[in-house]
Design an enzyme around this catalytic site. Sequence first.
Site, PDB file in Angstrom:
ATOM      1  CG  MET A 106      -1.917  -1.186   1.120  1.00 11.76           C
ATOM      2  SD  MET A 106      -3.474  -0.863   1.930  1.00 11.76           S
ATOM      3  CE  MET A 106      -2.933  -0.593   3.591  1.00 11.76           C
ATOM      4  CG  HIS A 118       8.543   0.414   5.720  1.00 13.15           C
ATOM      5  ND1 HIS A 118       8.795  -0.930   5.846  1.00 13.15           N
ATOM      6  CD2 HIS A 118       7.199   0.554   5.882  1.00 13.15           C
ATOM      7  CE1 HIS A 118       7.683  -1.571   6.104  1.00 13.15           C
ATOM      8  NE2 HIS A 118       6.681  -0.689   6.117  1.00 13.15           N
ATOM      9  N   GLY A 146      11.158  -2.660   5.299  1.00 12.85           N
ATOM     10  CA  GLY A 146      10.420  -3.928   5.382  1.00 12.85           C
ATOM     11  C   GLY A 146       9.940  -4.339   3.999  1.00 12.85           C
ATOM     12  CG  HIS A 147       6.990  -2.021   1.959  1.00 17.89           C
ATOM     13  ND1 HIS A 147       6.868  -0.818   2.604  1.00 17.89           N
ATOM     14  CD2 HIS A 147       5.783  -2.630   2.082  1.00 17.89           C
ATOM     15  CE1 HIS A 147       5.644  -0.692   3.098  1.00 17.89           C
ATOM     16  NE2 HIS A 147       4.968  -1.788   2.814  1.00 17.89           N
ATOM     17  CG  ASP A 156       0.804  -7.243   7.959  1.00 16.38           C
ATOM     18  OD1 ASP A 156       0.113  -6.560   8.708  1.00 16.38           O
ATOM     19  OD2 ASP A 156       1.741  -6.770   7.281  1.00 16.38           O
TER      20      ASP A 156
HETATM   21  P1  AMP Z   1       1.563  -2.921   3.490  1.00 18.66           P
HETATM   22  O1  AMP Z   1       2.110  -1.902   2.519  1.00 18.66           O
HETATM   23  O2  AMP Z   1       1.620  -2.484   4.910  1.00 18.66           O
HETATM   24  O3  AMP Z   1       0.239  -3.456   3.056  1.00 18.66           O
HETATM   25  O4  AMP Z   1       2.561  -4.148   3.412  1.00 18.66           O
HETATM   26  C1  AMP Z   1       2.889  -4.771   2.210  1.00 18.66           C
HETATM   27  C2  AMP Z   1       3.677  -6.019   2.508  1.00 18.66           C
HETATM   28  O5  AMP Z   1       4.864  -5.683   3.221  1.00 18.66           O
HETATM   29  C3  AMP Z   1       2.901  -7.010   3.372  1.00 18.66           C
HETATM   30  O6  AMP Z   1       3.158  -8.336   2.907  1.00 18.66           O
HETATM   31  C4  AMP Z   1       3.501  -6.770   4.733  1.00 18.66           C
HETATM   32  O7  AMP Z   1       3.415  -7.903   5.602  1.00 18.66           O
HETATM   33  C5  AMP Z   1       4.941  -6.478   4.392  1.00 18.66           C
HETATM   34  N1  AMP Z   1       5.579  -5.740   5.476  1.00 18.66           N
HETATM   35  C6  AMP Z   1       5.095  -4.637   6.099  1.00 18.66           C
HETATM   36  N2  AMP Z   1       5.925  -4.266   7.096  1.00 18.66           N
HETATM   37  C7  AMP Z   1       6.943  -5.160   7.105  1.00 18.66           C
HETATM   38  C8  AMP Z   1       8.117  -5.328   7.921  1.00 18.66           C
HETATM   39  N3  AMP Z   1       8.401  -4.508   8.913  1.00 18.66           N
HETATM   40  N4  AMP Z   1       8.941  -6.362   7.639  1.00 18.66           N
HETATM   41  C9  AMP Z   1       8.659  -7.225   6.624  1.00 18.66           C
HETATM   42  N5  AMP Z   1       7.577  -7.117   5.832  1.00 18.66           N
HETATM   43  C10 AMP Z   1       6.735  -6.105   6.068  1.00 18.66           C
END
Ligand code: AMP
Length: 283
Positions: free
Chosen positions: A30, A34, A36-37, A152
């Site tokens: 979304m 960062h 993590g992504h 998640d």
């Molecule tokens: P989001 O943009 O928050 O919907 O996350 C997109 C993807 O990135 C999802 O599969 C999340 O689980 C993963 N994600 C978000 N934060 C982290 C993190 N800190 N470490 C690893 N993966 C992450």
Amino acid sequence: MIIFKTEADIQNYLSDLRLKGKSIGFVPTMGALHAGHGSLVIKAKDETDCVVCSVFVNPTQFNDKVDFEKYPITREADLALLLEWGCQVAFFPDVEDVYPNGMNAGSEFDFGYLNTILEGEKRPGHFQGVGQVVSRLLDIVKPSDLFMGQKDFQQCMVIQKLLELKENPYQTKLHICPTVRDADGLAMSSRNKLLSEPQRTLAATIYQCLVSIQSKQSTDSFSVVQRECLDLLTNKDFIPEYVSIADANNLSLLEDFDAKRKMVALIAAKIGSVRLIDNLLLN
Ligand code: AMP
């Protein structure tokens, strides 16, 4: 890196690659990207021939309208990061591209028990929205490999179930990647950008609680540790929603530690108006 907006354009490009026998790794996000992504994109680069990263703030998975309205959008920075990480294809669709027949079209998914506990219970409709958007994106990208974060945890289980319900038409393999954390342990999250400085300092309490649950699993009963965590979070200005432990294989909730099972501790708590979640495998 090539940037696409519409289904027709990205499909045209990817079907060519598929015909050449190339594997396609998909990282749905979304945005407000960062590290993590970044870890997902880099892992996808290691494992597949072409990495597609989508950035789409999906309105249908927000059970809270205010949460949707204030969700951070950092488009230019996202593109710069995707370039830096070596992503080959960026997909930035609009709502009309993802939902050409409207947001209410499409069938409900039966996620069963998973939809009744933790995030499923606290965020009614959330996993339907997640299922709807991931299903649609899978049908557009048709990836051989899908990369998601353990951050998640429950969502990963929901997506595994979604693949089963869809009879996995593209034989997509789900890769669950470890949670990337800041130095103080706070799990990286786009929502962290919404925290004030004092809130950001306090936010690491969630991770401290998870570590404390992990370290006390063979000495204390869960109810005692749970109480300590709830009190600590409340004292640090959080409104905790749950502090739970579950069987990591099926997410069945546990009353107490059970060393014979693979366990996961999960926490959701609000600080101000920002809702944060995190989890830790215990054994
Ligand atoms: P989001 O943009 O928050 O919907 O996350 C997109 C993807 O990135 C999802 O599969 C999340 O689980 C993963 N994600 C978000 N934060 C982290 C993190 N800190 N470490 C690893 N993966 C992450």
